[in-house]
Design an enzyme around this catalytic site. Sequence first.
Site, PDB file in Angstrom:
ATOM      1  N   LYS A   1       0.840  -1.191   0.000  1.00 27.15           N
ATOM      2  CA  LYS A   1       0.000   0.000   0.000  1.00 27.15           C
ATOM      3  C   LYS A   1       0.877   1.244   0.000  1.00 27.15           C
ATOM      4  CE  LYS A   1      -4.184   1.723   2.336  1.00 27.15           C
ATOM      5  NZ  LYS A   1      -5.140   1.450   3.441  1.00 27.15           N
TER       6      LYS A   1
ATOM      7  N   CYS B   1      -7.877   0.625  -0.735  1.00 25.82           N
ATOM      8  CA  CYS B   1      -8.722   1.420   0.154  1.00 25.82           C
ATOM      9  C   CYS B   1      -8.448   2.925   0.070  1.00 25.82           C
ATOM     10  CB  CYS B   1      -8.571   0.919   1.589  1.00 25.82           C
ATOM     11  SG  CYS B   1      -9.911   1.499   2.690  1.00 25.82           S
TER      12      CYS B   1
END
Length: 715
Positions: free
Chosen positions: A113, A174
């Site tokens: 991420k 996300c």
Amino acid sequence: MGHLITVATSLNQWALDFEGNLERILQSIRIAKERGATLRVGPELEITGYGCLDHFLEGDTTLHSWEVLAKILESGDTDDILCDIGMPVVHKNVIYNCRVIIYNHKILHIRPKMWMANNGNYRELRYFTPWSKHRQVEDHYLPRFIHAVTGQTKVPFGDAVVSTVDTCIGVELCEELFTPASPHILMGLDGVEIFTNSSGSHHELRKLYTRVELIKEATLKLGGIYLYANQQGCDGDRLYYDGCAMIAVNGKIVAQGSQFSLNDVEVVTATVDLEDVRSHRAISSRSMQAAGAERYHRIEVDFALSGGKFDSVRDLDDIILHDWQLRYHTPEEEIALGPACWLWDYLRRSRTQGYFVPLSGGIDSCATAVIVFSMCRLVAEAAQRKDQQVISDARRIAGLPEDSDYVPSDAREFCNRVFHTCYMGTENSSTETRGRAKELAEAIGSYHTDLNMDTVVTAVRNLFAMVTGTKPRFRVHGGTSAENLALQNIQARLRMVIAYLFAQLLPWVRGRNGGLLVLGSANVDESLRGYLTKYDCSSADINPIGAISKTDLKKFIAYAEGAFELPVLNHFLNATPTAELEPITETYVQADEADMGMTYDELSVFGRLRKVDKCGPYSMFTKLVHQWGSVLSPTQIADKVKLFFFEYARNRHKMTTLTPSYHAEQYSPDDNRFDLRQFLYPSRFPWQFKKIDAVAASLPDRSRMSAAEAKQKMA
């Protein structure tokens, strides 16, 4: 021919439940394959559960994640399907939040991420480091036991995309969707046609619309297929992850999963055509930007997502979704469903025998009780659909053996087994509140008890008199403010003690083992203002309404009156909120808003300005002068702002012991996770208040409205 794609798997994972999480992941892959899917995407950190918090810093968590991944790689379930799996990975002694792309017992790529969620309920930077080497890839050396399964020594780690025979897939995690410079833009300009987003996004009232619009916008200008997976359920903390897996194509939602559900596994599928993406992108300006785009490293896999066979043209027509109607729940429905699902997860995973609520006859404890009843309704509906997991959990919670044939098909009957309520009256209680509590318990079916606790209150009061030689009196009997407050707090705190006594012993009284969890009933506005007694009956195990405003709770009760067929709720809507801790006389009846010096509607406004708009006393005053200037004079507004901050500051310490609450509102004052502020304040804010007074005195009075108009505008 279209491409059958499985978006998203909404999984009800549990932090550190590696065995259960593994089974749910494998089940989702099996369902995806049964539907003919060639790509499966799961939620963020699905192997560990998203809410591990500081456990992410432990080496065990990463070790067990690799062990679970080995089981997934070994299983035949992952044959001939591209799987996107979430877990933490330590690369060069740095912990990353990663997606692991696997195919046919091999790891193709590990994508860390790059942009972290680090505000509100999220503290990802406490555990993980963002990957800052954009478009760069390094070698990651695998654990020996993974090498034994895959035969691989190292795999690509970093910011890359996966190229199949027929298309190109890019990963977005996300928060990366919510950032201004989202990765999908640059990936799309470099030819990526399918974007996966694995999320751990929690429920908040009225939040889903924002998420849906961002997903639609991600491919509206860019073109592409966006696959959104999200966790669903309570994984061990204050948050409820609200699922709603989605597939979007060129800015349109073509498939959507449920937002609230008792299902442990939910898979959403849709057939989409890559040619739709390519024709959507045939725009001159987009082509010019794409021609100059920087290149992503491509990891190639000899596999095509397209080419699946369908039984008939009719089957294909049934799967392709052209005009999908988006589903949004009203805030009232969200309150009925979100906290109810959270309570079910908490109950079945804590392995307790039910819930206990002190029913006061007021709207807050009423709302808590109705939410538990909503949980029982959901359980009954799932049982009628023959959901074996729900039926099995219900039998165990109800104290029945595994081989029992009991099915919780009636919500009121099941409520009587798992939900216990009690009215704890004193001489200051009214017959109206006692009657409302009893009627509500009968309407929802809870196991109800009714008691007077005057003897206990009197015993404590007499003990103080015996030790000090003085007997405290209420204000209406000539006592001081200190005496009056102390006598109110005695009642409130004794209710907490009695609640835990009954919660521990009521199952025993009914011939069952175990104990009950005590539910709190303090709303977000009371907590913000500090209008509660520390360690009173607001102190409980968990609180389903602790981050919901009084205004929204009243709307929820009005909704539930019809939706749940509970006409008794109308009596609660028309009742004046009161703590009933002071004696009732001919000239005085205690009322919450009078005690607080402000209305619940005003508290909601103060709360949002303080937390969401990040206002201190002075900036809150200046905003409200414009917002309320036609209703109140500047000096009146100044007085209200000063009173709020004074009461907030001197009661802030109560938030350090606030019962863990279901998070539902952006202005929650929860000290432990969400609202990180000190609890010792210069509560009279001398500098700030002097500035407010000086400005208020210099401004003209523009208020011209009637009292009724003013109340409506200020709400």
